[in-house]
Scaffold this motif. Structure first.
Motif, PDB file in Angstrom:
ATOM      1  N   PHE A 102       0.831  -1.201   0.000  1.00  0.00           N
ATOM      2  CA  PHE A 102       0.000   0.000   0.000  1.00  0.00           C
ATOM      3  C   PHE A 102       0.871   1.259   0.000  1.00  0.00           C
ATOM      4  CE2 PHE A 102      -2.660   3.184   2.258  1.00  0.00           C
ATOM      5  CZ  PHE A 102      -3.658   3.292   1.305  1.00  0.00           C
ATOM      6  N   ILE A 103       1.939   1.253   0.787  1.00  0.00           N
ATOM      7  CA  ILE A 103       2.865   2.396   0.800  1.00  0.00           C
ATOM      8  C   ILE A 103       3.535   2.546  -0.568  1.00  0.00           C
ATOM      9  CG2 ILE A 103       5.018   3.274   1.791  1.00  0.00           C
ATOM     10  CD1 ILE A 103       4.163   2.014   4.438  1.00  0.00           C
ATOM     11  N   LEU A 104       3.884   1.415  -1.185  1.00  0.00           N
ATOM     12  CA  LEU A 104       4.478   1.463  -2.525  1.00  0.00           C
ATOM     13  C   LEU A 104       3.495   2.057  -3.529  1.00  0.00           C
ATOM     14  CD1 LEU A 104       6.846   0.712  -4.397  1.00  0.00           C
ATOM     15  CD2 LEU A 104       5.779  -1.545  -4.677  1.00  0.00           C
ATOM     16  N   LEU A 105       2.228   1.678  -3.388  1.00  0.00           N
ATOM     17  CA  LEU A 105       1.193   2.229  -4.268  1.00  0.00           C
ATOM     18  C   LEU A 105       1.080   3.741  -4.093  1.00  0.00           C
ATOM     19  CD1 LEU A 105      -1.285   1.837  -6.202  1.00  0.00           C
ATOM     20  CD2 LEU A 105      -2.663   1.540  -4.141  1.00  0.00           C
ATOM     21  N   LEU A 106       1.059   4.183  -2.846  1.00  0.00           N
ATOM     22  CA  LEU A 106       0.950   5.614  -2.585  1.00  0.00           C
ATOM     23  C   LEU A 106       2.174   6.377  -3.089  1.00  0.00           C
ATOM     24  CD1 LEU A 106      -0.611   5.739   0.997  1.00  0.00           C
ATOM     25  CD2 LEU A 106      -1.762   5.914  -1.206  1.00  0.00           C
ATOM     26  N   SER A 107       3.327   5.738  -3.040  1.00  0.00           N
ATOM     27  CA  SER A 107       4.552   6.411  -3.479  1.00  0.00           C
ATOM     28  C   SER A 107       4.527   6.720  -4.978  1.00  0.00           C
ATOM     29  CB  SER A 107       5.783   5.568  -3.145  1.00  0.00           C
ATOM     30  OG  SER A 107       5.802   4.366  -3.898  1.00  0.00           O
ATOM     31  N   THR A 108       3.714   5.991  -5.734  1.00  0.00           N
ATOM     32  CA  THR A 108       3.634   6.266  -7.176  1.00  0.00           C
ATOM     33  C   THR A 108       3.012   7.625  -7.463  1.00  0.00           C
ATOM     34  OG1 THR A 108       1.470   5.152  -7.355  1.00  0.00           O
ATOM     35  CG2 THR A 108       3.445   3.804  -7.679  1.00  0.00           C
ATOM     36  N   MET A 109       2.319   8.204  -6.477  1.00  0.00           N
ATOM     37  CA  MET A 109       1.734   9.533  -6.680  1.00  0.00           C
ATOM     38  C   MET A 109       2.804  10.611  -6.783  1.00  0.00           C
ATOM     39  SD  MET A 109      -1.745   9.682  -4.393  1.00  0.00           S
ATOM     40  CE  MET A 109      -0.937   9.463  -2.816  1.00  0.00           C
ATOM     41  N   MET A 110       4.011  10.310  -6.317  1.00  0.00           N
ATOM     42  CA  MET A 110       5.099  11.292  -6.379  1.00  0.00           C
ATOM     43  C   MET A 110       5.772  11.320  -7.744  1.00  0.00           C
ATOM     44  SD  MET A 110       6.891  10.940  -2.624  1.00  0.00           S
ATOM     45  CE  MET A 110       7.324   9.208  -2.858  1.00  0.00           C
ATOM     46  N   ILE A 111       5.431  10.365  -8.612  1.00  0.00           N
ATOM     47  CA  ILE A 111       6.039  10.325  -9.948  1.00  0.00           C
ATOM     48  C   ILE A 111       5.248  11.241 -10.884  1.00  0.00           C
ATOM     49  CG2 ILE A 111       6.712   8.856 -11.881  1.00  0.00           C
ATOM     50  CD1 ILE A 111       6.723   6.489  -9.975  1.00  0.00           C
ATOM     51  N   PRO A 112       5.854  12.285 -11.413  1.00  0.00           N
ATOM     52  CA  PRO A 112       5.121  13.181 -12.333  1.00  0.00           C
ATOM     53  C   PRO A 112       4.720  12.445 -13.607  1.00  0.00           C
ATOM     54  CG  PRO A 112       7.189  14.182 -11.582  1.00  0.00           C
ATOM     55  CD  PRO A 112       7.232  12.734 -11.177  1.00  0.00           C
ATOM     56  N   TRP A 113       3.588  12.872 -14.177  1.00  0.00           N
ATOM     57  CA  TRP A 113       3.113  12.248 -15.409  1.00  0.00           C
ATOM     58  C   TRP A 113       4.103  12.477 -16.540  1.00  0.00           C
ATOM     59  CZ3 TRP A 113       1.517  13.144 -20.437  1.00  0.00           C
ATOM     60  CH2 TRP A 113       0.749  12.129 -21.017  1.00  0.00           C
ATOM     61  N   ASP A 114       4.842  13.584 -16.480  1.00  0.00           N
ATOM     62  CA  ASP A 114       5.820  13.875 -17.530  1.00  0.00           C
ATOM     63  C   ASP A 114       6.907  12.800 -17.600  1.00  0.00           C
ATOM     64  OD1 ASP A 114       4.354  16.104 -16.760  1.00  0.00           O
ATOM     65  OD2 ASP A 114       5.831  17.484 -17.566  1.00  0.00           O
ATOM     66  N   VAL A 115       7.238  12.217 -16.439  1.00  0.00           N
ATOM     67  CA  VAL A 115       8.263  11.168 -16.409  1.00  0.00           C
ATOM     68  C   VAL A 115       7.752   9.897 -17.081  1.00  0.00           C
ATOM     69  CG1 VAL A 115       9.668   9.722 -14.889  1.00  0.00           C
ATOM     70  CG2 VAL A 115       9.310  12.136 -14.338  1.00  0.00           C
ATOM     71  N   LYS A 116       6.465   9.616 -16.921  1.00  0.00           N
ATOM     72  CA  LYS A 116       5.885   8.392 -17.479  1.00  0.00           C
ATOM     73  C   LYS A 116       5.440   8.551 -18.923  1.00  0.00           C
ATOM     74  CE  LYS A 116       2.785   8.393 -14.258  1.00  0.00           C
ATOM     75  NZ  LYS A 116       1.595   7.995 -13.453  1.00  0.00           N
ATOM     76  N   MET A 117       5.475   9.764 -19.435  1.00  0.00           N
ATOM     77  CA  MET A 117       4.895  10.053 -20.744  1.00  0.00           C
ATOM     78  C   MET A 117       5.540   9.241 -21.863  1.00  0.00           C
ATOM     79  SD  MET A 117       4.419  13.813 -22.432  1.00  0.00           S
ATOM     80  CE  MET A 117       6.165  14.182 -22.174  1.00  0.00           C
ATOM     81  N   ILE A 118       6.872   9.251 -21.943  1.00  0.00           N
ATOM     82  CA  ILE A 118       7.569   8.549 -23.021  1.00  0.00           C
ATOM     83  C   ILE A 118       7.440   7.032 -22.881  1.00  0.00           C
ATOM     84  CG2 ILE A 118       9.821   8.134 -24.081  1.00  0.00           C
ATOM     85  CD1 ILE A 118      10.534  11.016 -23.495  1.00  0.00           C
ATOM     86  N   PRO A 119       7.676   6.449 -21.678  1.00  0.00           N
ATOM     87  CA  PRO A 119       7.465   4.993 -21.561  1.00  0.00           C
ATOM     88  C   PRO A 119       6.052   4.555 -21.908  1.00  0.00           C
ATOM     89  CG  PRO A 119       8.709   5.815 -19.686  1.00  0.00           C
ATOM     90  CD  PRO A 119       8.240   7.022 -20.450  1.00  0.00           C
ATOM     91  N   LEU A 120       5.052   5.342 -21.493  1.00  0.00           N
ATOM     92  CA  LEU A 120       3.675   4.995 -21.819  1.00  0.00           C
ATOM     93  C   LEU A 120       3.428   5.065 -23.324  1.00  0.00           C
ATOM     94  CD1 LEU A 120       1.630   6.778 -18.993  1.00  0.00           C
ATOM     95  CD2 LEU A 120       1.868   4.328 -19.364  1.00  0.00           C
ATOM     96  N   TYR A 121       3.980   6.080 -23.956  1.00  0.00           N
ATOM     97  CA  TYR A 121       3.820   6.185 -25.412  1.00  0.00           C
ATOM     98  C   TYR A 121       4.445   4.977 -26.108  1.00  0.00           C
ATOM     99  CZ  TYR A 121       3.871   8.060 -30.126  1.00  0.00           C
ATOM    100  OH  TYR A 121       3.666   8.237 -31.472  1.00  0.00           O
ATOM    101  N   MET A 122       5.643   4.575 -25.676  1.00  0.00           N
ATOM    102  CA  MET A 122       6.302   3.407 -26.283  1.00  0.00           C
ATOM    103  C   MET A 122       5.479   2.148 -26.061  1.00  0.00           C
ATOM    104  SD  MET A 122      10.226   4.304 -25.167  1.00  0.00           S
ATOM    105  CE  MET A 122      10.863   2.768 -25.846  1.00  0.00           C
ATOM    106  N   GLU A 123       4.913   2.013 -24.868  1.00  0.00           N
ATOM    107  CA  GLU A 123       4.098   0.823 -24.570  1.00  0.00           C
ATOM    108  C   GLU A 123       2.847   0.784 -25.433  1.00  0.00           C
ATOM    109  OE1 GLU A 123       1.644  -1.123 -20.795  1.00  0.00           O
ATOM    110  OE2 GLU A 123       3.060   0.533 -20.477  1.00  0.00           O
TER     111      GLU A 123
END
Length: 270
Positions: A102-123
């Motif tokens: 649960f703490i690991l799940l909550l920690s994902t809120m600290m990751i900005p969407w900009d950081v995930k943008m390129i990996p998500l696009y590739m996926e």
């Protein structure tokens, strides 16, 4: 004296927050000469209501509206279902490493969407989903950490004895979730649904990245079509912006009582 001063400050702040909405509406119903007049015109001589229809038919906004509704309705349903299921699991099931996960799940809120943008696009590109509405809908079916947290807090306010009584009557975990907790979670679900609706309805960066074909555009992306390289249609932008504000306002008007109850209930127990 203190009360009058308080009311004065509240009225001033209210006017300050309302002013952008007022100016957008006034801009939408101005004539072209009044739009560029100096000093600015704070109320037009004649309201140009036809500006709304003109702006709507300048672009295929009926198609944009259909795409936006598909994204909003399907993603909101997925967010409510997945987040409530995950929240129920964290609130009612006891398994090894539950708190750490649960703490690991909550920690994902600290990751900005900009950081995930390129990996998500590739996926999504590998899945062949680019230029479809799937990247805007499918991720909602995998829950959101913030919504899981809100719903988990709400479920934890429900006495465990209710679950135990249901199990004694022969109910399984799914029946307890579906028949007991979902109805009890209604205020929190309305809160989550409203938040997600607002995010999906106003999302601009997601459609901009994943959509290429104009027939797949959403309303927010279609709005940007009024801004050209050498000219910007200010009146049309203001008119469509006013139209875009109407559904969230209507939703909040009808859901505000549930939103307050859901927010209060989610903050009672840690």
């Amino acid at each position: 004296m203190v009360r009058a001063l308080t009311y004065g400050v509240l009225i001033f702040l209210s006017a300050l927050f309302i002013m952008p909405f007022y100016w957008t509406f006034v801009t939408a119903v101005k004539s072209i000469p009044e739009l560029y007049q100096y000093p600015p015109v704070f109320w037009p001589n004649a309201l140009q209501w036809e500006n709304f229809a003109t702006a709507w038919f300048k672009q295929p906004f009926d198609i944009y509206l259909k795409n936006s509704l598909i994204v909003v309705v399907l993603s909101t349903f997925g967010q409510l279902l997945s987040s409530s299921l995950v929240a129920f699991g964290f609130a009612r099931f006891h398994f090894k490493g539950r708190d750490a996960i649960f703490i690991l799940l909550l920690s994902t809120m600290m990751i900005p969407w900009d950081v995930k943008m390129i990996p998500l696009y590739m996926e999504f590109n590998m899945l062949g989903w680019i230029n479809t509405l799937k990247p805007l809908i499918v991720p909602a079916y995998f829950a959101d950490a913030f919504f899981v947290f809100l719903l988990r807090q709400y479920i934890m306010t429900v006495p465990v004895e209710i679950d135990e009584a249901a199990r004694m009557d022969g109910a399984n975990s799914w029946q307890i979730y579906w028949r007991i907790h979902l109805p009890l979670m209604m205020p929190a679900l309305v809160l989550v649904g409203t938040f997600h609706f607002m995010n999906a309805w106003n999302d601009y960066l997601g459609p901009l990245i994943y959509l290429n074909d104009q027939s797949k555009y959403t309303l927010t992306l279609g709005l940007s079509m009024f801004k050209g390289l050498h000219e910007t249609d200010i009146t049309s932008i203001a008119a469509i912006t006013v139209i875009l504000c109407i559904p969230p306002l209507i939703l909040f008007f009808f859901a505000q009582r549930y939103i307050m109850n859901g927010a209060i209930g989610s903050s009672v127990k840690g």
